[in-house]
Design a protein around this motif. Sequence first.
Motif, PDB file in Angstrom:
ATOM      1  N   GLN A  56     -10.815  -0.157  -0.641  1.00 20.91           N
ATOM      2  CA  GLN A  56      -9.848  -0.635   0.343  1.00 20.91           C
ATOM      3  C   GLN A  56      -8.705   0.363   0.501  1.00 20.91           C
ATOM      4  O   GLN A  56      -8.210   0.585   1.615  1.00 20.91           O
ATOM      5  CB  GLN A  56      -9.293  -1.989  -0.078  1.00 20.91           C
ATOM      6  N   PHE A  59       0.865  -1.179   0.000  1.00 23.93           N
ATOM      7  CA  PHE A  59       0.000   0.000   0.000  1.00 23.93           C
ATOM      8  C   PHE A  59       0.901   1.228   0.000  1.00 23.93           C
ATOM      9  O   PHE A  59       1.582   1.513   0.979  1.00 23.93           O
ATOM     10  CB  PHE A  59      -0.914  -0.010   1.226  1.00 23.93           C
ATOM     11  N   LEU A  97      -4.981  -9.410   4.370  1.00 20.38           N
ATOM     12  CA  LEU A  97      -5.077  -7.970   4.613  1.00 20.38           C
ATOM     13  C   LEU A  97      -4.621  -7.583   6.012  1.00 20.38           C
ATOM     14  O   LEU A  97      -5.085  -6.594   6.588  1.00 20.38           O
ATOM     15  CB  LEU A  97      -6.516  -7.463   4.363  1.00 20.38           C
ATOM     16  N   SER A 121      -9.896   3.105   2.716  1.00 18.09           N
ATOM     17  CA  SER A 121      -9.992   2.616   4.095  1.00 18.09           C
ATOM     18  C   SER A 121      -8.622   2.543   4.749  1.00 18.09           C
ATOM     19  O   SER A 121      -8.439   2.959   5.905  1.00 18.09           O
ATOM     20  CB  SER A 121     -10.665   1.243   4.109  1.00 18.09           C
ATOM     21  N   TRP A 122      -7.639   2.018   4.021  1.00 22.36           N
ATOM     22  CA  TRP A 122      -6.285   1.919   4.570  1.00 22.36           C
ATOM     23  C   TRP A 122      -5.687   3.297   4.814  1.00 22.36           C
ATOM     24  O   TRP A 122      -4.957   3.489   5.786  1.00 22.36           O
ATOM     25  CB  TRP A 122      -5.401   1.106   3.628  1.00 22.36           C
ATOM     26  N   GLN A 148      -6.952   4.520   8.073  1.00 26.75           N
ATOM     27  CA  GLN A 148      -6.431   3.782   9.226  1.00 26.75           C
ATOM     28  C   GLN A 148      -4.920   3.911   9.387  1.00 26.75           C
ATOM     29  O   GLN A 148      -4.411   3.821  10.506  1.00 26.75           O
ATOM     30  CB  GLN A 148      -6.777   2.296   9.074  1.00 26.75           C
ATOM     31  N   HIS A 149      -4.187   4.100   8.281  1.00 26.95           N
ATOM     32  CA  HIS A 149      -2.727   4.010   8.319  1.00 26.95           C
ATOM     33  C   HIS A 149      -2.061   5.223   7.658  1.00 26.95           C
ATOM     34  O   HIS A 149      -1.037   5.083   6.988  1.00 26.95           O
ATOM     35  CB  HIS A 149      -2.267   2.734   7.618  1.00 26.95           C
ATOM     36  N   SER A 155      -1.271  -6.537   8.514  1.00 27.85           N
ATOM     37  CA  SER A 155       0.014  -5.851   8.394  1.00 27.85           C
ATOM     38  C   SER A 155       1.165  -6.841   8.327  1.00 27.85           C
ATOM     39  O   SER A 155       1.157  -7.872   9.001  1.00 27.85           O
ATOM     40  CB  SER A 155       0.220  -4.901   9.579  1.00 27.85           C
ATOM     41  N   PHE A 165       0.934  -5.504   3.457  1.00 27.91           N
ATOM     42  CA  PHE A 165      -0.110  -6.365   4.018  1.00 27.91           C
ATOM     43  C   PHE A 165      -0.010  -7.738   3.352  1.00 27.91           C
ATOM     44  O   PHE A 165       0.408  -7.861   2.199  1.00 27.91           O
ATOM     45  CB  PHE A 165      -1.499  -5.770   3.764  1.00 27.91           C
TER      46      PHE A 165
END
Length: 344
Positions: free
Chosen positions: A196, A86, A265, A199-200, A203-204, A267, A261
Amino acid sequence: MHTITDRVASSSLRLSNRPSEDGIDRTEHFFGAMKLSIRIICALLFVQLCFAAPNSNRYDDEDSQENSIADVEQGKQVHQFDLLIFTQRWPITACYEWRETGKEHICGLPTPATVWTIHGIWPTKLNTIGPAFCNKSAIFDVSQLSPIEPQLEAHWVNVEKNKPDDSLWEHEWLKHGTCAAEAIEQLNTEAKYFGQGLSWLEQHSVSTAFATNGDIKPGFNYSLTTLNKALYDYYGKNVAIECFFDRKTHQQFLNEVRICFDKQLQSADCDGIVGLERIVLPNSRVGTVISNCNAAKPIFYPDAVPKKQEEEEEKEVLQLDRDVVYETVYEISDGKTEIEVILV
């Protein structure tokens, strides 16, 4: 059973045994017939070999990077990979890099510009580039992204303004998304793949990682050790840090951060990424970092796109012109004769 070549040889022998005509020597007949038969035999052998050869394709012996990591499952080609990378990028550096690689390149930035955006989700085989373009018949359909298109325009930004706005999305889906779709149900459509990514990012986000650990802000130079420590402390995994090198100024810019990931999915460490090797960091708790950056030099985390060198040179020339004009006026105004302003 006599072969074609046997029959040809027999015929040539019969020809050689005929009586001579018009005074021509029998030996000459014999050797002439043998030469003819040898030519016929060679031609027939060539034809037989061609028809006897198995069907083949000229690409059978070629081994591309994509095909070398592919398997066949129930008649369907499945491209193998180990990780999903990612990739987040700093749009200011991406914009600068794009502008510097072509005189006609124009870059554009999101609003605000100082936010980390998405480059892509890349299925990757360890120690290998790819796979890529796994479905050659796939067609990108931007209408499938209508529900999330406003978010993509803000967070999955195409800084290359010489190209259509959705060209980055199309490229990422056809090159990388089609490979992820083969093996991971959560990524098997355009909407899922790009969703996705959004979303990542939430979150990250690298922005959050830098703010939480180290208070790293744009506009300053940082060591590779400092950047890596902040990211490792936040993610708890080995990420990859990618720099852009400006050949004109010999300066390195923070460009991308790659988080990995697994296929579930979850880490994972980013070991085995081609082009980004492990670098030893002296006096660092982490010890090593996955990067292409020069650990011995500072890394600039820009807060604005650097101005073009031509613009800076024009400013210097204008300033020089002003200095010359002022000097000329001063010298003339001190004289007792008529004042004449000369522009140089």
